[in-house]
Design a protein around this motif. Structure first.
Motif, PDB file in Angstrom:
ATOM      1  N   TYR A   1     -55.554  48.674 -23.517  1.00  0.00           N
ATOM      2  CA  TYR A   1     -56.766  47.985 -22.950  1.00  0.00           C
ATOM      3  C   TYR A   1     -57.531  46.927 -23.747  1.00  0.00           C
ATOM      4  O   TYR A   1     -57.484  46.927 -24.990  1.00  0.00           O
ATOM      5  N   ASN A   2     -57.401  45.617 -23.458  1.00  0.00           N
ATOM      6  CA  ASN A   2     -57.829  44.443 -23.925  1.00  0.00           C
ATOM      7  C   ASN A   2     -59.316  43.929 -23.493  1.00  0.00           C
ATOM      8  O   ASN A   2     -59.483  44.059 -22.464  1.00  0.00           O
TER       9      ASN A   2
ATOM     10  N   ASN B   1     -60.539  43.135 -13.495  1.00  0.00           N
ATOM     11  CA  ASN B   1     -61.579  43.502 -14.661  1.00  0.00           C
ATOM     12  C   ASN B   1     -62.059  45.116 -14.740  1.00  0.00           C
ATOM     13  O   ASN B   1     -63.290  45.310 -15.169  1.00  0.00           O
ATOM     14  N   ASN B   2     -61.622  45.672 -13.679  1.00  0.00           N
ATOM     15  CA  ASN B   2     -61.830  47.153 -13.583  1.00  0.00           C
ATOM     16  C   ASN B   2     -60.953  48.056 -14.507  1.00  0.00           C
ATOM     17  O   ASN B   2     -59.795  48.066 -14.055  1.00  0.00           O
TER      18      ASN B   2
ATOM     19  N   GLY C   1     -66.932  44.912 -26.419  1.00  0.00           N
ATOM     20  CA  GLY C   1     -66.785  45.884 -25.223  1.00  0.00           C
ATOM     21  C   GLY C   1     -66.605  45.407 -23.900  1.00  0.00           C
ATOM     22  O   GLY C   1     -66.474  46.224 -23.002  1.00  0.00           O
ATOM     23  N   ASN C   2     -66.403  44.264 -23.777  1.00  0.00           N
ATOM     24  CA  ASN C   2     -66.198  43.735 -22.321  1.00  0.00           C
ATOM     25  C   ASN C   2     -64.665  43.749 -22.311  1.00  0.00           C
ATOM     26  O   ASN C   2     -64.074  43.279 -22.906  1.00  0.00           O
ATOM     27  N   PHE C   3     -64.460  44.373 -20.952  1.00  0.00           N
ATOM     28  CA  PHE C   3     -62.798  44.546 -20.611  1.00  0.00           C
ATOM     29  C   PHE C   3     -62.338  43.481 -19.938  1.00  0.00           C
ATOM     30  O   PHE C   3     -62.969  42.903 -19.177  1.00  0.00           O
ATOM     31  N   TYR C   4     -61.000  42.994 -20.155  1.00  0.00           N
ATOM     32  CA  TYR C   4     -60.247  41.755 -19.637  1.00  0.00           C
ATOM     33  C   TYR C   4     -59.237  42.504 -18.888  1.00  0.00           C
ATOM     34  O   TYR C   4     -59.230  41.937 -17.704  1.00  0.00           O
ATOM     35  N   ASN C   5     -58.248  43.163 -19.271  1.00  0.00           N
ATOM     36  CA  ASN C   5     -57.187  43.394 -18.699  1.00  0.00           C
ATOM     37  C   ASN C   5     -56.515  44.725 -19.330  1.00  0.00           C
ATOM     38  O   ASN C   5     -56.884  45.263 -20.254  1.00  0.00           O
TER      39      ASN C   5
END
Length: 272
Positions: free
Chosen positions: A50-51, A90-91, A56-60
């Motif tokens: 998880y990147n 982005n989910n 803490g914002n998610f990319y891919n």
């Protein structure tokens, strides 16, 4: 008055229940003479990356899956049906698209020892090599934690694995430095109808540096997990690993470095 009698009855019942609680006879040390029954065993290994950024914002995310077989003649192991998938949604909970087979991993067979840190062992690795090499190295680590210090562990007493600390060369592309590996046998549980020793491992603030055609990366890693080792035949019945890496990245052609946080979740599950 009825309330008082009811309260007393509850106290008596609680006391009787407490007296009936079973006390388990758990040894202070693990069996000293338990030998590994190294027969053929099959595992499904799944690693999910998880990147995101350091806030803490998610990319891919990416996922590598494969079937791992050990107990082959001569102590060898092999991989089959390895695949790679990536979700650019982005989910964080989005489904992965259809996975791509990694053909060079089909029947990839080797002796699980320190030679698997040498660059020449991965000459056939092409696409997704940064992910598939980690399959090999993660299994080396998990099996080492499960077996190398088994007879030294005492119940709930952390054991410092000083021999495994230090820099590890990553097949000529950089290094990973384990700083303070600790193993703790925390009790006895059940997996796959086997009584198992529950062994926890952890190590924090480990520097790492990697240079490849895809990216230059420098950062630090925390990783930890749990291994269930059979008290009957010493086989690993299940294992999990979690890792958090904060890193500074420089991509080809870029002039500015990028800060990123990546987490990994690994499951090592018996196939019957």
């Amino acid at each position: 008055m009825k309330t008082i009698y009811l309260f007393i009855a509850m106290l008596v019942a609680t006391n009787v229940s407490a007296q009936q609680i079973a006390k388990f006879d758990i040894p202070v040390k693990l069996p000293q003479s338990l030998k590994l029954n190294d027969e053929i065993q099959h595992f499904q290994v799944t690693t999910t990356h998880y990147n995101g950024d350091i806030f803490g914002n998610f990319y891919n995310k990416q996922q590598v899956c494969g079937e791992y077989t050990r107990g082959l003649p001569g102590g060898k192991v092999k991989w089959n049906n390895v695949s790679f998938a990536q979700s650019n949604s982005n989910n964080r909970n989005a489904e992965f698209p259809n996975a791509t087979p990694v053909n060079y991993m089909e029947d990839f067979t080797y002796l699980p020892n320190e030679d698997m840190l040498k660059a020449e062992k991965f000459e056939t690795f092409t696409e997704y090599a940064d992910f598939t090499k980690n399959l090999v190295w993660d299994m080396l680590g998990i099996e080492g934690f499960a077996w190398a210090y088994f007879d030294k562990l005492q119940l709930n007493v952390p054991y410092a694995v000083e021999e495994m600390n230090g820099k590890v060369d990553l097949a000529g592309q950089g290094y990973f430095e384990n700083k303070d590996i600790q193993l703790t046998w925390t009790g006895i549980s059940e997996q796959n109808n086997e009584n198992c020793a529950v062994i926890e491992y952890r190590t924090m603030n480990n520097p790492l540096e990697v240079k490849s055609e895809v990216v230059e990366m420098k950062g630090r890693s925390h990783y930890w997990g749990t291994i269930w080792v059979s008290l009957d035949d010493k086989q690993i019945e299940h294992a999990v690993l979690f890792e958090d890496v904060v890193m500074e990245l420089l991509f080809p052609g870029a002039t500015q470095k990028q800060l990123m946080d990546a987490t990994r979740e690994i499951t090592y599950k018996r196939i019957f």
